[in-house]
Design an enzyme around this catalytic site. Structure first.
Site, PDB file in Angstrom:
ATOM      1  CG  ASP A 343      -0.195  -0.072   2.546  1.00  0.00           C
ATOM      2  OD1 ASP A 343       0.921  -0.629   2.588  1.00  0.00           O
ATOM      3  OD2 ASP A 343      -0.713   0.450   3.552  1.00  0.00           O
ATOM      4  CD  GLU A 727       0.455  -5.825   2.038  1.00  0.00           C
ATOM      5  OE1 GLU A 727      -0.532  -6.347   2.574  1.00  0.00           O
ATOM      6  OE2 GLU A 727       0.616  -4.595   1.935  1.00  0.00           O
TER       7      GLU A 727
HETATM    8  O1  9MR Z   1       1.765  -7.002   9.494  1.00  0.00           O
HETATM    9  C1  9MR Z   1       0.550  -6.530  10.033  1.00  0.00           C
HETATM   10  C2  9MR Z   1      -0.107  -7.642  10.807  1.00  0.00           C
HETATM   11  O2  9MR Z   1       0.694  -8.032  11.896  1.00  0.00           O
HETATM   12  C3  9MR Z   1      -1.468  -7.173  11.275  1.00  0.00           C
HETATM   13  O3  9MR Z   1      -2.132  -8.251  11.907  1.00  0.00           O
HETATM   14  C4  9MR Z   1      -2.290  -6.656  10.091  1.00  0.00           C
HETATM   15  C5  9MR Z   1      -3.637  -6.108  10.492  1.00  0.00           C
HETATM   16  O4  9MR Z   1      -3.513  -4.952  11.250  1.00  0.00           O
HETATM   17  O5  9MR Z   1      -1.582  -5.625   9.434  1.00  0.00           O
HETATM   18  C6  9MR Z   1      -0.347  -6.019   8.929  1.00  0.00           C
HETATM   19  O6  9MR Z   1       0.279  -4.926   8.377  1.00  0.00           O
HETATM   20  C7  9MR Z   1      -0.242  -4.373   7.184  1.00  0.00           C
HETATM   21  C8  9MR Z   1      -0.593  -2.930   7.476  1.00  0.00           C
HETATM   22  O7  9MR Z   1      -1.655  -2.873   8.382  1.00  0.00           O
HETATM   23  C9  9MR Z   1      -0.872  -2.118   6.230  1.00  0.00           C
HETATM   24  N1  9MR Z   1       0.191  -2.255   5.272  1.00  0.00           N
HETATM   25  C10 9MR Z   1       0.447  -3.627   4.918  1.00  0.00           C
HETATM   26  C11 9MR Z   1       0.862  -4.421   6.137  1.00  0.00           C
HETATM   27  C12 9MR Z   1       1.253  -5.845   5.787  1.00  0.00           C
HETATM   28  O8  9MR Z   1       0.171  -6.624   5.421  1.00  0.00           O
END
Ligand code: 9MR
Length: 747
Positions: A343, A727
């Protein structure tokens, strides 16, 4: 053109049931067509178009003339609203489509027609003039009557025409059974084993007694042989497996294979070269994640792109970013930094732990017996700052540090010294979308204690590491760190909201004791001051058992403090105990590793693989590596090195989770700009990009449609749509860089 008979069949089945008393077969009886007029026999109604698209009937199909010169896929679209979706139900979405001229991409989306316009399923096929039929199954995560099916065709420079027919969204279909192609049953590190390191493999077999194995060189000659060790049913995969240990073989070479039970493994090397390369590739990843600077194609062939989020249209830019309504009345220049993941958001918590791990990668090279800091010297990463006489890894980390510093609330404001939790788009955007093409409004979100302490910790660590190269920057960083520390003490429980997740991730966390400990540790290690030493020693976190099964992460940062207290020289009373606690944690990870037939130091409770499991496994490896640096005992070194085998292919899916490494590797990670899978003109992620990896909770609809009921290691799919398993992220690659650097040093 074909008329759907499903509803009729359903009625007949129901009638049949009523007449005979025999229940109708559930799967067939429940299939319900949710779209109206998908066949275009006499009209295009009730399909709508955006005003710039002209659509009409043509030979019993709908044809749409799409203008050139729009930016985003959704700028030109045809769709249908008020579609009913049923939560937890499998839906089959199918359509026929042609595109002319050849090669245009249409983004077919099933989502919500109202804000927040969530996407439940999307696919972006490249259309041909002759046309194809497309069919997909997905599970709806919601119950709604405000569903939308849309075909988005914008974003093309030239005008084009697409036609579609037989569009169907069938609810209540049987879930699709997805069978991953896992290749040969002998599972190896597909990249390289160290000549003097451990060499282990896993065989998937029904056999319950030992089997012979042979190690073959590139010419096919057997160079070693032995017997497998039956291990029973492996919990992490549900497979019956044997393990193979060929560590006695120490000759370098390329193209080895391992043969057992009639299967030949994918090829691998025995040597160190791959890790020297991986150390640099995993760090080069950060340059193409940079915001606020054009990426030079001469430095990253195939990855050149315009700068993102400077104030150049269509970007609204990061130079004068306001807060979310009601949060503050100033704007900040928060240009620069790295995009978090796939993102365009920038988050201080995750930026903090990622920066810490890069700085720690460098700091370990300075301090450890096997460290080789010259391997990260100036000129190693091909970045714009190469040749400025500063180690490139410090230049790269500084790109993020400068951004983190900009996120601090300015003097004179009520929360001066705190750091804003994050800055990102007001609404989620679709894929693909180059950073420079993001039209969304950018907003600062409220400060949080955790973000403030991430800033304090990393700025304090930076102060000691950049001092030899730039005293002014080191001093500036330390001042900011102290200010952040005081602000966090004054506001110890300002937590980011778990519901603030529109347009970006939440990174919410309701425990800041670990961040306080980590920040105090870094401030102490840099300044030696008593205030910070006292804080560390009085913190319950200092003696808590912090090396749990999941490993450290953006939300569990105590280990960052503990590992640095254990390795960065200081006079802290009780330092010996801190060092011992790391070794104790490593002993636990060694025991876990022994219990795992796939050899990873990871066995989450109830086999629930966590989001970003790849990097958690690597981070457990970091604890092992640090125990080696502390004790010099080879069992910890071997444990750390062996953890890499899982990442590079010795796993249930027989895949290397690092792009460009291993015969079969993840290369379709979820990203708005490495979106080759959606747009052939865009690149795949650069070599050295880590995929998040198996995630038992499969939060995204695509994974849900393929992986329902998956066991541990199988909860992964290399598809760009699977944002919860596939991701890329700055904190995850930092764990890869940290471990690749350690392993490279063990050659
Ligand atoms: O890595 C993050 C994970 O531990 C969390 O459970 C999740 C939900 O909050 O978010 C992941 O991080 C994402 C972030 O919120 C937005 N950018 C992408 C990140 C990787 O998926």
């Amino acid at each position: 053109m074909k008329r759907r008979r499903t509803i009729l069949l359903t009625l007949t089945a129901l009638l049949g049931a009523a007449l005979t008393g025999v229940p109708a077969q559930p799967a067939a009886a429940d299939e319900v067509e949710q779209l109206k007029n998908g066949t275009f026999d006499t009209t295009t109604a009730p399909w709508w178009t955006t005003t710039n698209v002209t659509a009409g009937l043509s030979g019993g199909q709908l044809c749409a003339d799409v203008p050139g010169g729009t930016t985003n896929r959704w700028d030109a679209a045809v769709g249908q609203n008020d579609v009913t979706l049923k939560k937890g139900e499998s839906h089959r979405f199918s359509f026929k489509a042609t595109g002319s001229p050849e090669g245009h991409v249409v983004r077919a989306v099933v989502g919500l027609q109202v804000a927040p316009y969530d996407t439940y399923f999307e696919v972006s096929p490249q259309l041909s003039v002759s046309g194809n039929t497309y069919s997909y199954t997905f599970t709806s995560p919601v119950d709604t009557t405000e569903g939308q099916v849309a075909f988005q065709a914008g974003g093309s420079a030239d005008a084009w025409r697409f036609c579609m027919d037989d569009i169907s969204l069938l609810g209540g279909v049987p879930p699709e059974v997805y069978q991953p192609d896992t290749g040969p049953r002998v599972r190896v590190n597909q990249v390289a084993y160290l000549p003097s390191g451990p060499k282990n493999a896993t065989l998937v077999t029904d056999a319950t007694s030992k089997l012979p194995w042979q190690l073959k060189n590139a010419a096919g000659a057997t160079v070693d042989h032995g017997w497998t060790v039956p291990r029973g049913v492996d919990v992490s995969s549900g497979q019956n497996v044997h393990s193979i240990d060929f560590g006695e073989y120490r000759r370098q070479g390329k193209g080895f294979t391992l043969v057992a039970d009639g299967e030949t493994s994918r090829p691998f090397d025995i040597g160190t070269g791959a890790y020297q390369k991986l150390r640099l590739d995993s760090l080069k990843y950060y340059y193409t994640q940079r915001s606020g600077i054009a990426i030079r194609d001469d430095l990253r062939p195939g990855y050149g792109r315009a700068a993102g989020h400077l104030d150049v249209a269509p970007n609204q830019g990061d130079a004068h970013v306001p807060c979310q309504p009601g949060v503050c009345d100033y704007t900040l220049d928060v240009t620069g930094g790295w995009y978090d993941a796939g993102d365009h958001g920038k988050y201080v918590v995750n930026g903090g732990i990622a920066t810490w791990e890069l700085l720690s990668t460098y700091e370990r090279e300075l301090l450890a017996r096997t460290g080789e800091s010259e391997k990260l010297r100036d000129g190693t990463l091909a970045i714009p700052e190469s040749a400025n006489k500063v180690p490139d890894i410090l230049d790269e980390a500084r790109w993020e540090l400068e951004f983190l510093l900009k996120m601090q609330v300015p003097d004179g404001q009520p929360l001066a010294g705190m750091a804003h939790h994050k800055i990102h788009d007001a609404q989620w955007t679709g894929l693909p979308l180059l950073p420079g093409d993001d039209p969304q409004k950018r907003e600062l979100h409220p400060p949080s204690t955790q973000a403030t302490l991430n800033l304090a910790a990393t700025a304090a660590q930076a102060a000691r590491l950049y001092r030899p190269y730039d005293r002014a920057f080191a001093a500036k960083a330390l001042t900011a760190a102290r200010k952040a520390w005081s602000a966090a003490l004054a506001h110890p429980a300002m937590y980011a909201s778990a519901s603030d997740g529109t347009g970006g991730g939440t990174y919410d966390d309701t425990n800041a004791t670990d961040e306080f400990y980590w920040a105090a540790a870094e401030l102490y290690l840099t300044t030696g001051e008593k205030e910070f030493a006292d804080y560390v020693r009085n913190s319950p976190v200092n003696t808590a058992d912090i090396f749990g099964p999941l490993g450290f992460d953006w939300g569990r940062t105590a280990a960052a403090g503990r590992l640095d207290l254990a390795t960065v020289p200081s006079k802290l009373p009780g330092r010996g105990k801190i060092r011992q606690s790391v070794v104790k944690g490593a002993d636990r990870y060694l025991a876990t590793q022994k219990s795992q037939p796939y050899g990873m130091p990871y066995a989450p409770d109830d086999n629930v693989y966590d989001w970003g499991s790849s990097h958690q496994i690597l981070n457990n490896g970091v604890v092992l590596a640090t125990a080696y640096d502390i004790t010099g005992a080879s069992k910890y070194r071997d444990g750390a090195v062996q953890g890499m085998d899982y990442i590079l292919g010795r796993n249930a899916l027989n895949i290397s989770y690092v792009t460009g490494y291993g015969e079969v590797n993840s290369h379709n990670q979820h990203s708005r700009w490495y979106a080759h899978e959606l747009d052939p003109k865009l690149p795949n992620p650069p070599p050295g990009t880590l995929a998040g990896g198996p995630n038992s909770s499969i939060q995204d609809p695509y994974a849900q449609s393929k992986l329902q009921g998956c066991v541990g290691q199988f909860c992964y799919i290399d598809d760009i749509q699977s944002w919860s398993t596939n991701e890329t992220a700055i904190n995850w690659n930092a764990a890869l860089a940290r471990m690749a650097s350690f392993v490279a040093d063990q050659g």
